[in-house]
Design a protein around this motif. Structure first.
Motif, mmCIF file in Angstrom:
data_model
loop_
_atom_site.group_PDB
_atom_site.id
_atom_site.type_symbol
_atom_site.label_atom_id
_atom_site.label_comp_id
_atom_site.label_asym_id
_atom_site.label_seq_id
_atom_site.Cartn_x
_atom_site.Cartn_y
_atom_site.Cartn_z
ATOM 1 N N SER A 46 0.838 -1.209 0.098
ATOM 2 C CA SER A 46 -0.224 -0.062 -0.043
ATOM 3 C C SER A 46 0.926 1.426 0.090
ATOM 4 O O SER A 46 0.456 2.360 -0.207
ATOM 5 C CB SER A 46 -1.007 0.165 1.251
ATOM 6 N N GLY A 47 2.300 1.052 -0.058
ATOM 7 C CA GLY A 47 2.971 2.294 0.104
ATOM 8 C C GLY A 47 3.114 3.066 -1.472
ATOM 9 O O GLY A 47 2.830 2.532 -2.339
ATOM 10 N N ARG A 54 0.625 -0.840 -8.695
ATOM 11 C CA ARG A 54 -0.822 -0.888 -8.532
ATOM 12 C C ARG A 54 -1.583 -0.591 -9.600
ATOM 13 O O ARG A 54 -2.527 -1.125 -10.301
ATOM 14 C CB ARG A 54 -1.223 -0.329 -7.250
ATOM 15 N N ASP A 55 -1.131 0.747 -10.171
ATOM 16 C CA ASP A 55 -2.085 1.489 -11.230
ATOM 17 C C ASP A 55 -1.915 0.628 -12.493
ATOM 18 O O ASP A 55 -2.815 0.338 -13.156
ATOM 19 C CB ASP A 55 -1.578 2.710 -11.372
ATOM 20 N N ALA A 56 -0.696 0.244 -12.683
ATOM 21 C CA ALA A 56 -0.579 -0.706 -13.989
ATOM 22 C C ALA A 56 -1.441 -1.772 -14.093
ATOM 23 O O ALA A 56 -2.148 -2.297 -15.046
ATOM 24 C CB ALA A 56 0.954 -1.148 -14.309
ATOM 25 N N ILE A 57 -1.369 -2.567 -12.527
ATOM 26 C CA ILE A 57 -2.428 -3.959 -12.722
ATOM 27 C C ILE A 57 -3.778 -3.269 -12.781
ATOM 28 O O ILE A 57 -4.640 -4.130 -13.514
ATOM 29 C CB ILE A 57 -2.094 -4.535 -11.256
ATOM 30 N N GLY A 58 -4.298 -2.299 -12.171
ATOM 31 C CA GLY A 58 -5.859 -1.599 -12.200
ATOM 32 C C GLY A 58 -6.011 -1.392 -13.664
ATOM 33 O O GLY A 58 -6.993 -1.779 -14.065
ATOM 34 N N THR A 75 -3.758 -0.334 6.292
ATOM 35 C CA THR A 75 -2.340 -0.361 7.284
ATOM 36 C C THR A 75 -2.512 -1.395 8.083
ATOM 37 O O THR A 75 -1.818 -1.475 9.004
ATOM 38 C CB THR A 75 -2.474 1.042 8.061
ATOM 39 N N ASP A 76 -3.390 -2.609 7.920
ATOM 40 C CA ASP A 76 -3.576 -3.664 8.775
ATOM 41 C C ASP A 76 -4.276 -4.757 7.902
ATOM 42 O O ASP A 76 -5.198 -4.810 7.007
ATOM 43 C CB ASP A 76 -4.668 -3.434 9.895
ATOM 44 N N TYR A 77 -3.489 -5.979 8.134
ATOM 45 C CA TYR A 77 -3.731 -7.192 7.631
ATOM 46 C C TYR A 77 -5.171 -7.473 7.666
ATOM 47 O O TYR A 77 -5.901 -7.890 7.180
ATOM 48 C CB TYR A 77 -2.871 -8.299 8.206
ATOM 49 N N GLY A 203 3.221 -5.019 11.708
ATOM 50 C CA GLY A 203 2.259 -4.698 10.990
ATOM 51 C C GLY A 203 2.156 -4.780 9.350
ATOM 52 O O GLY A 203 1.212 -4.758 8.568
ATOM 53 N N SER A 204 3.406 -4.965 9.029
ATOM 54 C CA SER A 204 4.014 -5.332 7.596
ATOM 55 C C SER A 204 5.362 -5.624 7.672
ATOM 56 O O SER A 204 5.983 -5.741 8.700
ATOM 57 C CB SER A 204 3.747 -3.788 6.672
#
Length: 343
Positions: A46-47, A54-58, A75-77, A203-204
């Protein structure tokens, strides 16, 4: 008379509403997802550094379906898992353990694809779970010159999340097997006292690594692929016990607080690659098939924003050194991780 007409009007509006709902339900069963496909991402992905990926996949999903794609960052699994389980997202990118948990809670959750290794097949579709310590403290974790799990007892330990495959399930299974004489459980590893003096959750994967590098923890579990954009090999070979990694001087958050810090690997374990998954009740079978085809296409495999060439300085979700691509996968492929969770 006025009351009679009011009653007729209310009845007509109700009928119109029922018809609209029936139409929407039919659309959901046939195509699903409405006009927007929402994809939820773990904190690791999510960073800002992974926005291009992310945008390319979208964009590929939008092109294939003709629908708008929205990215649901977390920000949380647990939030990410709950989002797709509770029908608030159509797609998710999650680890094997997260998928297993989601599928147990909602059997409409179904895997779409996983990324392969350099062979272009599932044979080497894996990444690596690490246990790492700081370089200047490495000798504290060795016995007769070799790294030993005996040395982690009573230390401060950082996991990622108890829903993380490589940041909890795999390392905890390794640790429980090693300390089998202590009759410990997964729950014991999540608490201060039974084995570790203190237990933290990053958390990550990035957060767990930083817990180690900023001296909050003595040992940390995290994976290679999730920190690849922030670190570089400083000594030895990649994914080899004893190899040393260094945080890049220009590393983005959260590693910007620990530039130049080094860690070494005391344990390296292969892990099944993470899947993209769908909530079939939200997405629908037609969209599922179209999206799976788009993911598995040569166009996606050759998209350098998705599969970043290994010699590139760009940040990405996946690296391409050979024939890496996405391939369809069935639920049964994740059974080895299920078995670890049940031990």
């Amino acid at each position: 008379m006025q009351k009679k007409w009011m009653a007729v009007l209310v009845f007509a509006v109700a009928l119109f509403g029922l018809a609209a709902c029936s139409s929407d339900d039919a659309q959901g069963q046939e195509g699903g997802a409405g006009d927007v496909i929402d994809i939820v991402w773990y904190p690791n992905e999510s960073g800002n550094d992974l926005k291009t990926a992310r945008d390319a996949i979208g964009e590929q999903i939008a092109e294939a379906t003709g629908k708008e794609v929205e990215h649901h960052l977390t920000t949380d699994y647990a939030i990410a898992i709950e989002t797709i389980v509770n029908n608030n997202a159509a797609l998710a990118f999650m680890g094997a353990q997260g998928y297993i948990e989601a599928n147990e809670q909602n059997d409409a959750i179904k895997p779409i694809v996983v990324s392969t290794g350099s062979s272009g097949t599932l044979d080497d579709a894996m990444y690596h779970s690490w246990l790492a310590v700081k370089v200047d403290e490495a000798d504290d974790f060795k016995d007769n010159g070799e790294f030993s799990l005996d040395t982690i007892e009573d230390k401060r330990f950082s996991f990622v999340s108890n829903s993380s495959t490589s940041g909890f399930v795999v390392p905890s299974s390794t640790i429980l097997d090693y300390f089998s004489d202590k009759d410990l459980t997964e729950e014991d590893l999540m608490e201060d006292g039974p084995l570790f003096s203190q237990v933290l959750f990053g958390g990550s994967h990035q957060g767990s690594a930083v817990n180690l590098l900023n001296d909050s923890a003595d040992v940390a579990a995290f994976c290679d692929s999730c920190v690849d954009n922030y670190v570089e090999i400083a000594e030895g070979e990649e994914n080899t016990v004893g190899s040393v990694y260094r945080v890049k001087d220009d590393a983005e958050e959260p590693f910007n607080t620990v530039p130049g810090e080094e860690f070494t690997l005391m344990s390296v374990t292969p892990v099944l690659n993470a899947p993209f998954v769908a909530n079939m009740d939200v997405l629908g079978e037609e969209n599922y098939e179209v999206i799976q085809e788009a993911f598995a296409s040569d166009e996606m495999a050759n998209n350098e924003d998705v599969f970043v060439p290994s010699d590139s300085d760009a940040s990405g979700l996946f690296s391409k050194s050979g024939e890496e691509r996405f391939v369809p996968v069935e639920d049964e492929w994740f059974n080895p991780i299920r078995e670890l969770s049940q031990n």
